[in-house]
Each structure stands twice: as structure tokens, then as C-alpha cells.
Design a protein around this motif. Sequence first.
Motif, PDB file in Angstrom:
ATOM      1  N   SER A   1       3.152  11.030   8.431  1.00  0.00           N
ATOM      2  CA  SER A   1       2.290  11.559   7.380  1.00  0.00           C
ATOM      3  C   SER A   1       0.897  11.818   7.930  1.00  0.00           C
ATOM      4  N   THR A   5      -1.547  12.067   6.087  1.00  0.00           N
ATOM      5  CA  THR A   5      -2.465  11.348   5.200  1.00  0.00           C
ATOM      6  C   THR A   5      -2.907  10.016   5.797  1.00  0.00           C
ATOM      7  N   TYR A   6      -2.049   9.443   6.632  1.00  0.00           N
ATOM      8  CA  TYR A   6      -2.295   8.083   7.098  1.00  0.00           C
ATOM      9  C   TYR A   6      -3.339   8.042   8.212  1.00  0.00           C
ATOM     10  N   THR A  19      -7.153   4.379   5.558  1.00  0.00           N
ATOM     11  CA  THR A  19      -6.126   4.385   4.512  1.00  0.00           C
ATOM     12  C   THR A  19      -5.647   2.962   4.310  1.00  0.00           C
ATOM     13  N   LYS A  38      -3.548  -0.246   2.650  1.00  0.00           N
ATOM     14  CA  LYS A  38      -2.265  -0.631   2.052  1.00  0.00           C
ATOM     15  C   LYS A  38      -1.244   0.503   2.095  1.00  0.00           C
ATOM     16  N   PHE A  39      -1.276   1.303   3.128  1.00  0.00           N
ATOM     17  CA  PHE A  39      -0.375   2.464   3.225  1.00  0.00           C
ATOM     18  C   PHE A  39       1.050   2.008   3.564  1.00  0.00           C
ATOM     19  N   ARG A  40       2.020   2.533   2.812  1.00  0.00           N
ATOM     20  CA  ARG A  40       3.440   2.303   3.112  1.00  0.00           C
ATOM     21  C   ARG A  40       4.241   3.552   2.742  1.00  0.00           C
ATOM     22  N   SER A  78       6.141  -0.152   6.410  1.00  0.00           N
ATOM     23  CA  SER A  78       4.776   0.050   6.901  1.00  0.00           C
ATOM     24  C   SER A  78       4.797   0.857   8.191  1.00  0.00           C
ATOM     25  N   TYR A 117       4.976   8.250  -0.285  1.00  0.00           N
ATOM     26  CA  TYR A 117       4.175   7.163   0.262  1.00  0.00           C
ATOM     27  C   TYR A 117       3.241   6.635  -0.808  1.00  0.00           C
ATOM     28  N   GLU A 118       2.612   5.489  -0.511  1.00  0.00           N
ATOM     29  CA  GLU A 118       1.637   4.891  -1.414  1.00  0.00           C
ATOM     30  C   GLU A 118       0.475   4.338  -0.595  1.00  0.00           C
ATOM     31  N   TYR A 119      -0.701   4.312  -1.196  1.00  0.00           N
ATOM     32  CA  TYR A 119      -1.855   3.699  -0.529  1.00  0.00           C
ATOM     33  C   TYR A 119      -2.937   3.449  -1.569  1.00  0.00           C
ATOM     34  N   VAL A 123      -2.356  -0.024  -5.329  1.00  0.00           N
ATOM     35  CA  VAL A 123      -1.870   1.177  -4.659  1.00  0.00           C
ATOM     36  C   VAL A 123      -1.448   2.220  -5.688  1.00  0.00           C
TER      37      VAL A 123
END
Length: 582
Positions: free
Chosen positions: A26, A28-29, A34, A36-38, A56, A113-115, A123
Motif C-alpha cells: 500500500s 498509504t503506509y 501512519t 496502527k496500520f494493518r 501488520s 486496510y486500517e490505520y 483506527v
Amino acid sequence: MSLAIVDTPQPFQPVLSDGLYFTLSSSTYDAQTTFKFRFIYELFVQGEKVFEGKCSPNPFGLGIVDLQQILESYTTSLPISYWNTTPIYTHQTFPFSRPANQETLAYQIVCGYEYASSEIVGVTGFTGSGDTIGLPAIKSQSLKTFRSTMGTNPRATQQDFNIGPFVLSGSPLSVYPTISGLFLTNAPRILDVSPEDYFTLGFTNYYLNSGSTPTILSEPYYVEYNYFNDQGSLILTEQYDNVLGNGGGPRSSGCNVYQQLFLIDPPSGTTYNTLYVGAGPANLPNLPANCAQYTVQLYGVFEGATTPIPVTPTPTPTPSATSVISPSPTPSSTPPCTNCNRYFLSYTGESAFTTVTFVNCDTGSSESFQALAGVVYNICSCSTPTGTELSISNQGPCTPVTPTPSPTTTPACVCSEYLLENESAFEAFFQYTNCSNEVISDSLEAFQLTNICACDGTVSGDDAITISFLGPCPVTPTPTPTPTRTPVSPTPTPTQTPGCFLSWNIDECASTCSGGICACEGSTPVTVYTDCSVTSITDPFTEIYENTALTNPYTADFVSSGSIYNSSGSGVTLVCVIGGPC
């Protein structure tokens, strides 16, 4: 800023591999900014969501998703096969058989994804496409895995599997030993056997990958046995077509080619992807007494043009006015039978289909077709249709399609209205013959539904599509256009019709949990009923009844689409996913 699936398992790979990996990336990461990105992923098996997970990023910012152990739990390997529709022990195979259990399955993941925006806030989930908030939405291609082991990998750090040598396309090569067109075994090419030995060989068959443009096609058209005496002289040669009548499939005739079958058995199907051929002396009924050695080889590849085979059956076909094979019979005003009745029937067995035989009311001839599991067929017959594991209901005398039948013409078909619903999160395909005898193929998007008018007995589709019989078409049958793909809500609320009901054929479970594993034990086929407004029997708000008056609530556990549900009389709840924990 978006998510990408940068690596996947092979399109057709053994489930007992050293990992079935997806690699996610990603833009985005950023490890510095960023929080708590998973990565989030959902696993779909045979069109049904069976697992949700998160991972993760590794030090390189990539998400590594290994689904091997999960997928392994959804495949089984039992010594039972089907010879056509007859269950046998696999070691008894001759000439062909197909696995009776779920040996091959299709799967797909959907990723997002989430963050969080800082260390101290919660998140937020994103679809995987830019900054769009929502559930995972980036889909992988549809892949297949089968119950088999992967060869020893001396380079343990490198995942690599090539299905190419096991794809059967063409005649055996003259070079020995060959490195292509192989059986699914690492056994020696030459074996010493005793007369009482059974031996079977597995091989790949039909489309091994799915998706919009399947390209991996294994074409074992027939097996050839050559028997030799102790002088090396050929005694006997036998050939058997890989067709349903010989235990193989999905071809029903030696005149069919694989490329014609994609409308009847979609490439996404898994029933025929691995088959067995008998190879031991005890498997071969015509083994000559003076045979000293013999060979077993699969042959075949097609290189011409094809035309798709229309879906069968057409229960009431229009007979030809002049036959080119035999003289036309003298017309008679007496119908072939005087006790023509309408029957509703459905196949309740475990395999993909069964063969149904009935007597055509217009011609008096015996005809047959393949009835798919989970589909209700409406046919007219001079006698009660016959077949294996059928639920049959006699609806009384058949009525003509038109108010005033013409004595010189025969109706093209009995045309009825059907409701089709895609209960999965992916596109699903269906096919039918419209009321003008035109074969129509189309698809439904995720959770979409549509109404069609079709010839009875011709509607079929992927496992994710629920087909409900609604009754006669509301208007005089006319050519039915291809349904418009109009997005609809997953839980529509049609207007309720007083006194209207739908019948559903389901398998009731006596118990659902054995040794901590979800399973439908003591399965019994039953017919239940709902109001006509119901489009999904597993909807949480669906009220199920035991009678057509919709007064006696149905309370029991039942199977639908690979999961077990409980009907309380006032709603439906998910109990567990078959093969998973309970």
C-alpha cells in the motif's frame, strides 16, 4: 494512495504446499507517519465468506497473508468416488471416477486496510482504494487449490509451483521419460504388479483456473490401454472416452469438446478438476490371460472451432415436421398419452447433478436431462420422472400454454416466471432458454436479483445463485430481454402478496457439532415455505413455515451454501460454517 496485490499463489496449486501466500502493498503506509496500520482481508471459498483476518506490515512495508492452513481445512480426501452418480471406493475405479468429497475448491480474497491519524485515537477502516472509508474492496483474481502435496523444494526460501507439466493437452511425447502431460503422482513410470493389485492414477481435467478469461485447460479426452504378451507383441487395445457414462466428465458424449461446455459447467466449477483412471490389473475387466505387460495413457487435444452447447433440457421440444433420419409418422389426433401431469422436482443429493428421465407428453418418447442441485424443475410427463435422490411433487394435469392450442403446432415450451438472486459478494453467472427458445447467458452482480420468464427446466447458474419458481409468466410469453444490471439493496422488501408462498427444498440437520467441528449430521431433505416477499432463506428476518398456509413455524437447523442456520420461527441465525469450529 491505494492497495495492490503484488503476488499470489499459482492459479491451481496443491493445498498442502509450503504456504499459499498473498503479498499486499500500500502506498498509504509510512512507518513514520501512519499509526496502527494493518492490512485487512476477507477469504471467500466457493463464493462464501469463511474467514476475516488482519496482518501488520513487515519491515519492508508488505503484508504477507498465508491461507494454507485455512484452505486445507476446507478440503477433504476420502477414499470414495463417484462413477457417474454411483458411489464407489476409489480403488475400484474403471475406467474413470471423480472425487465424492470436496477435493478442489475455488477461493478469492478481498483486501483493504486500517490505520489511525495519531497514537491515541481509534483506527478507521478503508476500502483499499485511496482514502475511501468502508469495508475491504480490492479483489484478487479467483484461484483454485486441490487436495495434494507439493514436491520437495530444495530451495526452502523460494515458493514455486508450476502446474504446466500436469496439464494434459495433446498426445504423449515420443521422448521417454516425458516431462509434460503427467499424472498427479511421483510413482515410478514402470511398476511390477500382481494380478490382484488395484491401482488408480489421478490427473487434471477441464479448466484449472477461473476468472473472466480462463486459459489453463486440461483436455484428457480418452484413455488407451495396450496389452502385450511376453514376446512384446500387441494383444489388445482398448479406448474409453472420458465422459459421464464412463465415470468421468464433464462431457456427456464423445462428440463433445471441452471448449463447448463453459455454459453448462462454468470454468469456476471444481467438480471435475481432478479425476481418477483405473490402472491396476484388478481394475481392468478385460485383461488378457496371456498379458505380460500393459500401458495406460491419456490422449487428446482439440484445435478446431466450437459452438457452445445450449443448456439442457428443453422438456417440451417442438418435434421436427419431417425427419431426415426416418420417415415421418402419420399424424394422429390422439395424443401420445392421456395422463400428462405437471411435476415439480429437485435433486437433493451431494454431487453436482443427477440424471432425470421423463416421458414427453407431446411425442411420447423417453427423454433425460441433468438436474442441478438446489434447482426446482417444472416439467410435464406421461409418468412420474425417475432419477437418484429426487424430491418430486405431482401438481396435477398439465394445462396448455395457450388458451386455444392449434392442432397443427406444438408449444415451444412451458414458460414460467423465476426469481434469481446472487447471494454472494461476487459476480455470478446464469443461463436459461427464454420463451422463444433462445439461449440467454448473463450474470448478476453481488447481492443483485432479477425476474425472468424462461422455459421450465432450463434455468441454471453458479452455486451462489438462488433460483425460485414463481408460477406462470404474468403475460403471454414473449422473447425475454437480457436482464438489466440494476444495483439493488441486499435486503429488498417486495410488496407482499396475500396467500402467496414460496417452497424451498433444504437439508435439515439432526445435530451440528461433532468433536468441535461444524457438520450437518443426520441430514434429512425437507420442503419448507415462506411468504413470496422472501428472496433469501438465510436472511435474519426470514420467517419459515412447515405448511403452505404459513401458520406452523419451522424450527430446526438446516444447511444452506456451506453453512448451518437455525430457524426459530421468527427469524434465521447463523450457527456455524461447515468444516469450521462450532
